[in-house]
Design an enzyme around this catalytic site. Sequence first.
Site, PDB file in Angstrom:
ATOM      1  N   HIS A  85       0.880  -1.174   0.000  1.00  0.00           N
ATOM      2  CA  HIS A  85       0.000   0.000   0.000  1.00  0.00           C
ATOM      3  C   HIS A  85       0.910   1.215   0.000  1.00  0.00           C
ATOM      4  CE1 HIS A  85      -2.409  -3.015   2.239  1.00  0.00           C
ATOM      5  NE2 HIS A  85      -3.442  -2.442   1.662  1.00  0.00           N
ATOM      6  N   ASP A 115       2.341   1.763   3.360  1.00  0.00           N
ATOM      7  CA  ASP A 115       3.271   0.764   3.916  1.00  0.00           C
ATOM      8  C   ASP A 115       4.691   1.223   3.622  1.00  0.00           C
ATOM      9  OD1 ASP A 115       1.041  -0.829   4.364  1.00  0.00           O
ATOM     10  OD2 ASP A 115       1.382  -2.100   2.606  1.00  0.00           O
ATOM     11  N   MET A 139       2.587  -5.818  -7.805  1.00  0.00           N
ATOM     12  CA  MET A 139       1.258  -5.236  -7.497  1.00  0.00           C
ATOM     13  C   MET A 139       1.408  -4.129  -6.478  1.00  0.00           C
ATOM     14  SD  MET A 139      -1.111  -5.399  -4.776  1.00  0.00           S
ATOM     15  CE  MET A 139      -1.745  -6.872  -3.973  1.00  0.00           C
ATOM     16  N   GLU A 154     -11.076  -6.393  -5.052  1.00  0.00           N
ATOM     17  CA  GLU A 154     -11.074  -7.427  -4.009  1.00  0.00           C
ATOM     18  C   GLU A 154     -12.305  -7.275  -3.114  1.00  0.00           C
ATOM     19  OE1 GLU A 154      -7.434  -7.625  -1.805  1.00  0.00           O
ATOM     20  OE2 GLU A 154      -8.339  -8.757  -0.171  1.00  0.00           O
ATOM     21  N   LYS A 201     -14.877  -8.318   0.097  1.00  0.00           N
ATOM     22  CA  LYS A 201     -14.885  -8.835   1.467  1.00  0.00           C
ATOM     23  C   LYS A 201     -16.261  -8.503   2.046  1.00  0.00           C
ATOM     24  CE  LYS A 201     -12.202  -8.698   5.756  1.00  0.00           C
ATOM     25  NZ  LYS A 201     -11.136  -8.007   6.521  1.00  0.00           N
ATOM     26  N   GLU A 236      -9.900 -13.322  -2.492  1.00  0.00           N
ATOM     27  CA  GLU A 236      -9.104 -13.760  -1.332  1.00  0.00           C
ATOM     28  C   GLU A 236      -9.807 -14.938  -0.663  1.00  0.00           C
ATOM     29  OE1 GLU A 236      -7.266 -11.024   1.471  1.00  0.00           O
ATOM     30  OE2 GLU A 236      -7.984 -12.271   3.132  1.00  0.00           O
ATOM     31  N   HIS A 295     -11.824 -14.243   2.525  1.00  0.00           N
ATOM     32  CA  HIS A 295     -12.996 -13.370   2.394  1.00  0.00           C
ATOM     33  C   HIS A 295     -14.212 -14.144   1.912  1.00  0.00           C
ATOM     34  CE1 HIS A 295     -10.190  -9.609   2.075  1.00  0.00           C
ATOM     35  NE2 HIS A 295     -10.070 -10.283   3.206  1.00  0.00           N
ATOM     36  N   ASP A 334      -5.352 -13.599  -3.731  1.00  0.00           N
ATOM     37  CA  ASP A 334      -4.847 -13.488  -2.354  1.00  0.00           C
ATOM     38  C   ASP A 334      -5.052 -14.823  -1.656  1.00  0.00           C
ATOM     39  OD1 ASP A 334      -4.016 -10.907  -2.627  1.00  0.00           O
ATOM     40  OD2 ASP A 334      -5.454 -10.034  -1.216  1.00  0.00           O
ATOM     41  N   ASP A 391     -11.751 -12.102  10.744  1.00  0.00           N
ATOM     42  CA  ASP A 391     -10.815 -12.094   9.608  1.00  0.00           C
ATOM     43  C   ASP A 391      -9.452 -12.610  10.079  1.00  0.00           C
ATOM     44  OD1 ASP A 391      -9.451 -11.407   7.298  1.00  0.00           O
ATOM     45  OD2 ASP A 391      -9.331  -9.292   7.796  1.00  0.00           O
ATOM     46  N   ASP A 407      -6.808 -14.403   8.360  1.00  0.00           N
ATOM     47  CA  ASP A 407      -5.599 -14.273   7.524  1.00  0.00           C
ATOM     48  C   ASP A 407      -4.488 -15.238   7.944  1.00  0.00           C
ATOM     49  OD1 ASP A 407      -6.721 -12.293   5.916  1.00  0.00           O
ATOM     50  OD2 ASP A 407      -5.903 -10.642   7.088  1.00  0.00           O
ATOM     51  N   ASP A 433      -1.679 -13.178   1.205  1.00  0.00           N
ATOM     52  CA  ASP A 433      -2.176 -12.054   2.004  1.00  0.00           C
ATOM     53  C   ASP A 433      -2.544 -12.604   3.379  1.00  0.00           C
ATOM     54  OD1 ASP A 433      -3.028  -9.715   2.984  1.00  0.00           O
ATOM     55  OD2 ASP A 433      -4.820  -9.545   1.748  1.00  0.00           O
TER      56      ASP A 433
HETATM   57  C1  GLT Z   1      -5.868  -5.603   4.196  1.00  0.00           C
HETATM   58  C2  GLT Z   1      -6.938  -6.553   3.763  1.00  0.00           C
HETATM   59  C3  GLT Z   1      -6.501  -7.352   2.614  1.00  0.00           C
HETATM   60  C4  GLT Z   1      -6.282  -6.540   1.364  1.00  0.00           C
HETATM   61  C5  GLT Z   1      -5.170  -5.616   1.483  1.00  0.00           C
HETATM   62  C6  GLT Z   1      -5.135  -4.737   0.256  1.00  0.00           C
HETATM   63  S1  GLT Z   1      -5.122  -4.753   2.949  1.00  0.00           S
HETATM   64  O1  GLT Z   1      -4.867  -6.297   4.888  1.00  0.00           O
HETATM   65  O2  GLT Z   1      -7.298  -7.379   4.851  1.00  0.00           O
HETATM   66  O3  GLT Z   1      -7.366  -8.391   2.342  1.00  0.00           O
HETATM   67  O4  GLT Z   1      -5.948  -7.422   0.326  1.00  0.00           O
HETATM   68  O5  GLT Z   1      -5.653  -3.478   0.483  1.00  0.00           O
HETATM   69 MN    MN Z   2      -6.479  -9.451   0.608  1.00  0.00          MN
HETATM   70 MN    MN Z   3      -8.149 -10.889   4.715  1.00  0.00          MN
END
Ligand code: GLT
Ligand code: MN
Ligand code: MN
Length: 389
Positions: A56, A59, A90, A183, A185, A219, A222, A247, A257, A259, A289
């Site tokens: 980002h 970042d 990216m 993306e 979510k 993702e 998500h 992702d 969430d 991750d 991700d």
């Molecule tokens: C954030 C989010 C991710 C996205 C990123 C891109 S930022 O961490 O949870 O799923 O892909 O903005």
């Molecule tokens: Mn993501």
């Molecule tokens: Mn996520």
Amino acid sequence: MSDNYEPQAEHKFTFGLWTVGNIGRDPFGSPVRRQLSPVEIVHLLAEVGAYGVNFHDNDLVPIDATPADRDQIVADFRAALEDTGLVVPMATTNLFGDPAFKDGAFTSNDHKVRAYALQKTMQAIDLGVELGAKTYVFWGGREGTETDASKDPADGLRRFREALNFLCEYVIDQGYDLVFALEAKPNEPRGDIFLPTTGAMLGFIETLDQSNMVGVNPEVAHEYMAGLNFVHAVAQAWEAGKLFHIDLNDQAFGRYDQDFRFGAVNLKSAFFLVKFLEDVGYGGNRHFDAHAYRSEDYEGVKDFARGCMRTYLILKEKSLQWNEDPEIKALLEEINADDGSTDAFKGPYSADKVAALKDAKFDRVALGARGLPYERLDQLTIELLLGLR
Ligand code: GLT
Ligand code: MN
Ligand code: MN
């Protein structure tokens, strides 16, 4: 570890600065790891064998950096890329962290916020392209509502469309070689986020002026948060020519969430995902991700990153093995057997076909009575994954 599961550039394994750089802050607790600089993160990623690093805007360059700071940071980052051979495939914009975006960026009710979001994104696109990005991700973390009294969701969609149309023209005008990947979510951090699934994004993309340059970045976690089958979402995107990025991570259904490391929770689903991507020949980046458990120090972060790539490569090998397994192949042949008796009805519409099909006799009871050996097929899959085949 040196075996067949060593990551290589051809695998296109990438991580965001925010992934291995995650310091373990959560809503209930403070950071557990020191903040690494972008240069340190690039070196960590090189050490574990990644191909690329994504970011980002903030970042890399803090939101309040001076132009001189920015130039220094970018120069140092570029030098680290050159030292390590890592690439930036990216980039994306942070349109969720700053309080200005508390009610959305492109979909905020406040036009000043929407204009600021456009300005910030154009600057972030310039930065991404400067460092080599070919794909630009849009994750609208704050584009949504807690109460539908606050915003007409149709207005939200119109504003989001207007912003993307504007930014597509900007990219074209600058002559950038860049595509957009949206993306989805369903929620978190907003109560509800607009366009909550990959399928919703795919429908929305068709309403954009430059829809050809816009695809999706699905993702894993998500779609799982929405209770959906990720492979089906990816297949729809692929089949529509819209799988511009992906992702990879993992997540228990019905949880926050998470991750987690790729393959950490739903191993069979991860297997079918890898098998799909490899079977169709997906040539894009495989972006992880995800982040390490909060319990880890930076050695654990490296274990996490290596684990993501290693699991992917193991599952890739398993998918080749699945495709070659004689018993699985024989079952698939049996399942898909076709005696040719309905060949005349295949292919595109014609009046003759309609007439013939209306006259045809089908043994409905026999069709329903046929056993399909999916239990055996699934058990063979499980045994293959468990290393018994
Ligand atoms: C954030 C989010 C991710 C996205 C990123 C891109 S930022 O961490 O949870 O799923 O892909 O903005
Ligand atoms: Mn993501
Ligand atoms: Mn996520």
